[in-house]
Design a protein around this motif. Structure first.
Motif, PDB file in Angstrom:
ATOM      1  N   GLN A 116       6.699  10.754   4.650  1.00 16.40           N
ATOM      2  CA  GLN A 116       5.348  10.769   5.235  1.00 16.40           C
ATOM      3  C   GLN A 116       4.906   9.351   5.616  1.00 16.40           C
ATOM      4  O   GLN A 116       4.287   9.149   6.660  1.00 16.40           O
ATOM      5  CB  GLN A 116       4.350  11.393   4.258  1.00 16.40           C
ATOM      6  CG  GLN A 116       4.499  12.915   4.146  1.00 16.40           C
ATOM      7  CD  GLN A 116       3.548  13.517   3.120  1.00 16.40           C
ATOM      8  OE1 GLN A 116       3.219  12.888   2.112  1.00 16.40           O
ATOM      9  NE2 GLN A 116       3.110  14.738   3.358  1.00 16.40           N
ATOM     10  N   ILE A 117       5.214   8.377   4.768  1.00 15.83           N
ATOM     11  CA  ILE A 117       4.866   6.983   5.084  1.00 15.83           C
ATOM     12  C   ILE A 117       5.520   6.568   6.400  1.00 15.83           C
ATOM     13  O   ILE A 117       4.874   6.031   7.302  1.00 15.83           O
ATOM     14  CB  ILE A 117       5.370   6.020   3.965  1.00 15.83           C
ATOM     15  CG1 ILE A 117       4.710   6.320   2.622  1.00 15.83           C
ATOM     16  CG2 ILE A 117       5.215   4.562   4.391  1.00 15.83           C
ATOM     17  CD1 ILE A 117       3.291   5.900   2.495  1.00 15.83           C
ATOM     18  N   VAL A 126       8.002   9.167   0.886  1.00 13.51           N
ATOM     19  CA  VAL A 126       8.670   8.163   1.726  1.00 13.51           C
ATOM     20  C   VAL A 126       8.686   8.622   3.182  1.00 13.51           C
ATOM     21  O   VAL A 126       8.357   7.866   4.096  1.00 13.51           O
ATOM     22  CB  VAL A 126      10.107   7.917   1.218  1.00 13.51           C
ATOM     23  CG1 VAL A 126      10.924   7.124   2.247  1.00 13.51           C
ATOM     24  CG2 VAL A 126      10.082   7.196  -0.123  1.00 13.51           C
ATOM     25  N   GLU A 138       0.850  -1.199   0.000  1.00  9.80           N
ATOM     26  CA  GLU A 138       0.000   0.000   0.000  1.00  9.80           C
ATOM     27  C   GLU A 138       0.887   1.251   0.000  1.00  9.80           C
ATOM     28  O   GLU A 138       0.598   2.221  -0.711  1.00  9.80           O
ATOM     29  CB  GLU A 138      -0.935   0.000   1.217  1.00  9.80           C
ATOM     30  CG  GLU A 138      -1.916   1.172   1.254  1.00  9.80           C
ATOM     31  CD  GLU A 138      -2.923   1.187   0.101  1.00  9.80           C
ATOM     32  OE1 GLU A 138      -3.366   0.105  -0.336  1.00  9.80           O
ATOM     33  OE2 GLU A 138      -3.251   2.298  -0.383  1.00  9.80           O
ATOM     34  N   ALA A 139       1.979   1.208   0.756  1.00  8.51           N
ATOM     35  CA  ALA A 139       2.909   2.344   0.789  1.00  8.51           C
ATOM     36  C   ALA A 139       3.499   2.596  -0.597  1.00  8.51           C
ATOM     37  O   ALA A 139       3.562   3.737  -1.062  1.00  8.51           O
ATOM     38  CB  ALA A 139       4.016   2.089   1.814  1.00  8.51           C
ATOM     39  N   LEU A 140       3.917   1.542  -1.273  1.00 13.36           N
ATOM     40  CA  LEU A 140       4.492   1.715  -2.621  1.00 13.36           C
ATOM     41  C   LEU A 140       3.455   2.296  -3.589  1.00 13.36           C
ATOM     42  O   LEU A 140       3.772   3.154  -4.416  1.00 13.36           O
ATOM     43  CB  LEU A 140       5.023   0.381  -3.162  1.00 13.36           C
ATOM     44  CG  LEU A 140       6.304  -0.148  -2.515  1.00 13.36           C
ATOM     45  CD1 LEU A 140       6.683  -1.492  -3.140  1.00 13.36           C
ATOM     46  CD2 LEU A 140       7.468   0.838  -2.661  1.00 13.36           C
ATOM     47  N   HIS A 141       2.205   1.820  -3.488  1.00 12.36           N
ATOM     48  CA  HIS A 141       1.150   2.392  -4.332  1.00 12.36           C
ATOM     49  C   HIS A 141       0.998   3.891  -4.062  1.00 12.36           C
ATOM     50  O   HIS A 141       0.840   4.685  -4.991  1.00 12.36           O
ATOM     51  CB  HIS A 141      -0.188   1.706  -4.038  1.00 12.36           C
ATOM     52  CG  HIS A 141      -0.404   0.421  -4.773  1.00 12.36           C
ATOM     53  ND1 HIS A 141      -0.532   0.345  -6.137  1.00 12.36           N
ATOM     54  CD2 HIS A 141      -0.535  -0.856  -4.324  1.00 12.36           C
ATOM     55  CE1 HIS A 141      -0.730  -0.920  -6.504  1.00 12.36           C
ATOM     56  NE2 HIS A 141      -0.733  -1.672  -5.415  1.00 12.36           N
ATOM     57  N   MET A 142       1.029   4.263  -2.789  1.00 14.20           N
ATOM     58  CA  MET A 142       0.828   5.681  -2.451  1.00 14.20           C
ATOM     59  C   MET A 142       1.968   6.532  -2.982  1.00 14.20           C
ATOM     60  O   MET A 142       1.758   7.643  -3.474  1.00 14.20           O
ATOM     61  CB  MET A 142       0.685   5.855  -0.938  1.00 14.20           C
ATOM     62  CG  MET A 142      -0.568   5.195  -0.385  1.00 14.20           C
ATOM     63  SD  MET A 142      -0.877   5.665   1.341  1.00 14.20           S
ATOM     64  CE  MET A 142      -1.629   7.281   1.071  1.00 14.20           C
ATOM     65  N   ILE A 143       3.189   6.022  -2.879  1.00 19.31           N
ATOM     66  CA  ILE A 143       4.333   6.772  -3.416  1.00 19.31           C
ATOM     67  C   ILE A 143       4.222   6.836  -4.943  1.00 19.31           C
ATOM     68  O   ILE A 143       4.410   7.885  -5.557  1.00 19.31           O
ATOM     69  CB  ILE A 143       5.654   6.110  -2.973  1.00 19.31           C
ATOM     70  CG1 ILE A 143       5.803   6.226  -1.447  1.00 19.31           C
ATOM     71  CG2 ILE A 143       6.845   6.752  -3.684  1.00 19.31           C
ATOM     72  CD1 ILE A 143       6.884   5.344  -0.860  1.00 19.31           C
ATOM     73  N   ASP A 144       3.854   5.712  -5.542  1.00 15.99           N
ATOM     74  CA  ASP A 144       3.750   5.622  -7.001  1.00 15.99           C
ATOM     75  C   ASP A 144       2.728   6.613  -7.550  1.00 15.99           C
ATOM     76  O   ASP A 144       2.918   7.208  -8.607  1.00 15.99           O
ATOM     77  CB  ASP A 144       3.343   4.192  -7.376  1.00 15.99           C
ATOM     78  CG  ASP A 144       3.498   3.911  -8.865  1.00 15.99           C
ATOM     79  OD1 ASP A 144       4.514   4.354  -9.447  1.00 15.99           O
ATOM     80  OD2 ASP A 144       2.620   3.243  -9.440  1.00 15.99           O
ATOM     81  N   SER A 145       1.633   6.804  -6.815  1.00 17.41           N
ATOM     82  CA  SER A 145       0.558   7.666  -7.308  1.00 17.41           C
ATOM     83  C   SER A 145       0.688   9.096  -6.790  1.00 17.41           C
ATOM     84  O   SER A 145      -0.192   9.915  -7.029  1.00 17.41           O
ATOM     85  CB  SER A 145      -0.787   7.086  -6.876  1.00 17.41           C
ATOM     86  OG  SER A 145      -0.849   7.097  -5.469  1.00 17.41           O
ATOM     87  N   GLY A 146       1.771   9.380  -6.079  1.00 13.18           N
ATOM     88  CA  GLY A 146       1.965  10.738  -5.578  1.00 13.18           C
ATOM     89  C   GLY A 146       1.089  11.075  -4.379  1.00 13.18           C
ATOM     90  O   GLY A 146       0.941  12.240  -4.025  1.00 13.18           O
ATOM     91  N   GLU A 147       0.490  10.081  -3.746  1.00 16.39           N
ATOM     92  CA  GLU A 147      -0.380  10.341  -2.595  1.00 16.39           C
ATOM     93  C   GLU A 147       0.401  10.595  -1.308  1.00 16.39           C
ATOM     94  O   GLU A 147      -0.117  11.183  -0.359  1.00 16.39           O
ATOM     95  CB  GLU A 147      -1.344   9.156  -2.379  1.00 16.39           C
ATOM     96  CG  GLU A 147      -2.370   9.013  -3.501  1.00 16.39           C
ATOM     97  CD  GLU A 147      -3.051   7.639  -3.539  1.00 16.39           C
ATOM     98  OE1 GLU A 147      -3.991   7.497  -4.327  1.00 16.39           O
ATOM     99  OE2 GLU A 147      -2.631   6.725  -2.797  1.00 16.39           O
ATOM    100  N   ALA A 148       1.634  10.099  -1.247  1.00 15.43           N
ATOM    101  CA  ALA A 148       2.450  10.282  -0.035  1.00 15.43           C
ATOM    102  C   ALA A 148       3.922  10.173  -0.407  1.00 15.43           C
ATOM    103  O   ALA A 148       4.270   9.557  -1.426  1.00 15.43           O
ATOM    104  CB  ALA A 148       2.104   9.226   1.019  1.00 15.43           C
TER     105      ALA A 148
END
Lengths: 320, 320
Positions: B220-221, B218, B206-216
């Motif tokens: 911030q995670i 590293v 889920e963290a990688l998806h968020m970084i990939d989509s610009g939602e968060a």
């Protein structure tokens, strides 16, 4: 509005707490410990005695963490009507139950009664401010300020605005929570579940699947975290943890060598494609976070923390 | 084989460590601290000096945690050939790189050289013993014993056999790891990623998806975990955490009132259907785990731990 038209965070003297259950009451205890006056309101008939008990229970911990000058658990008033809690304060924290219609109408009521120059933060853990601010006359000052339970101990606050929120109000809220000692994550876009709850929810849902399919028991799930990766997470988050798993080569080595494991059926959640852009962003983020700490420094920090954390927890269990 | 045909865990005097990189070397350090003699082998030319450095680096922490009588960092021999490391020992821990063909052939070689009455544990973090034991002549004594990095500090070991593993060997391995002070989760079936890694992997993906989509980012995670839910997880796992989120009503209240949020798009992972069977299993599991600790007891334990953990970590960071 311009940033300066809001009261300076350092000039805040009183905070309104609307909704004073577990979360709102926890916020009230925290604001009191930081030396603020708290004006509170909650429609529940036993709200005041519950709040007093919560503050009393939290106060020893807050004292141990260090009180601000003039902080007192008695510096709180519970009002009979909402307006009393949002006038003559310089910030309002809304912590009503997670029911969208209730939040919408309550935020509109707060907005109607509060001084127009102050920011209103919502403790919502799931709704976006775009959804919640629809009935408010001046949605520009309505911001999500999402805490974690208990709000008087967990530092994290996630800050994000809605479509109609003034970006300066978001900036103000981030500065305010930072000023009172919180660890602030200011998000520049609305994402369902914000950041921490998305991560926590992914883990929780995988756990429910495992229990549902008989792959693990409740006790095994909890012990897998408390006695395993959970011991590393208060000191190094999931990204820095895997940075160390890459040895001297750090996250770059980790992704370049173990990247294919993202295709493994190790969880029900598929991973994103590990593009070179994603790989580079993750590596750069970890390098930034590590800063001038070498891998050896990070290992020393992690190991010292794991030992101390285990000792702390076994001490608490033995004392109980 | 019958349980008693394996050496009693209390009678183990020497352990073979095959593969002595970060994980195998960490195991060697732990076995030494528990007072065992360690016989090691690794094909890498600089394996011995690396192992000596790892043991030296880990020894102060192990000393602080408490050494067994007679424990010495010098009680280790690195052999030129594999058989030297698996003869005259009462248990073997294999910690080779995560390459399936390598694991298969190495486990077959260990099996061919080791005393037939001893159990062999593999540190694999991803392969099943069914996959890995295919080339071994006597797969009955081959068991997964999956540790967490660093193995000399993190208590968790996940134990599971393959299709051809003797259930008594699984039972023996669980007893052995428990005997040496580990927190053992014995699984009764093979699940890819075992338990802790599945949970950790769901969060990581889920963290990688968020970084990939610009939602968060590293940072911030990581901060979302270290300053948020990560502070609770060493003391109370994800299930007991949500038991407390239900207030006095515990997990039953939590699931009955917040169950619908499982349909929310709060992570990319869909949740299972919350059937009454799943609901009851989760509630019963939490009640069992809480035991005679009331919700108030659990809150007191959590709060004390959160305060102490934060203090420990800031102390370590200031000292650095």
């Amino acid at each position: 509005m311009s940033y300066d038209s809001y009261p300076a965070p350092a000039d805040v003297e009183a905070v309104g707490c609307v909704g004073i259950g577990t979360i709102g009451g926890g916020w009230a205890a925290y604001f009191l410990s930081r030396g603020y006056r708290v004006e509170a309101w909650d429609p529940s008939p036993d709200a005041e005695p519950k709040l007093r008990r919560l503050i009393e229970a939290a106060w020893p911990a807050l004292t141990e963490l260090g009180l601000a000058d003039g902080a007192s658990p008695d510096n709180v008033r519970v009002h009979a009507e909402l307006p009393g809690a949002v006038r003559n304060v310089q910030f309002v924290q809304e912590s009503a139950p997670e029911v969208l219609d209730l939040k919408r109408s309550l935020l509109a009521d707060i907005d109607a009664a509060a001084d127009p120059t102050i920011v209103v933060g919502s403790s919502t853990s799931g709704y976006s401010m775009t959804e919640m601010s629809g009935d408010a006359a001046s949605p520009g000052r309505l911001v999500v300020g999402h805490p974690f339970n208990p709000p008087y101990l967990i530092p994290l606050v996630e800050v994000v605005g809605g479509d109609r929120t003034d970006p300066e109000a978001v900036r103000w809220a981030a500065d305010w929570y930072d000023h009172i000692g919180k660890s602030v994550i200011a998000m520049d876009r609305e994402v369902p579940g914000f950041i921490a709850n998305r991560l926590q929810e992914a883990l929780w849902r995988e756990a429910l699947h495992m229990i549902d399919s008989g792959e693990a028991t409740v006790d095994q799930i909890d012990r897998a975290i408390t006695d395993g990766p959970g011991l590393r997470w208060p000191v190094q988050g999931p990204m820095l943890t895997f940075h160390l798993a890459g040895g001297e080569g750090g996250m770059a080595h980790m992704l370049d060598h173990f990247g294919p494991s993202l295709k493994s059926p190790w969880t029900r959640l598929d991973a994103p494609e590990l593009t070179s852009e994603l790989r580079d962003a993750v590596v750069a983020g970890c390098d930034d976070e590590a800063g001038d700490r070498s891998v050896a420094d990070l290992i020393a920090e992690r190991d010292a923390a794991i030992i101390a954390i285990q000792r702390v927890i076994s001490g608490i269990r033995e004392a109980a």
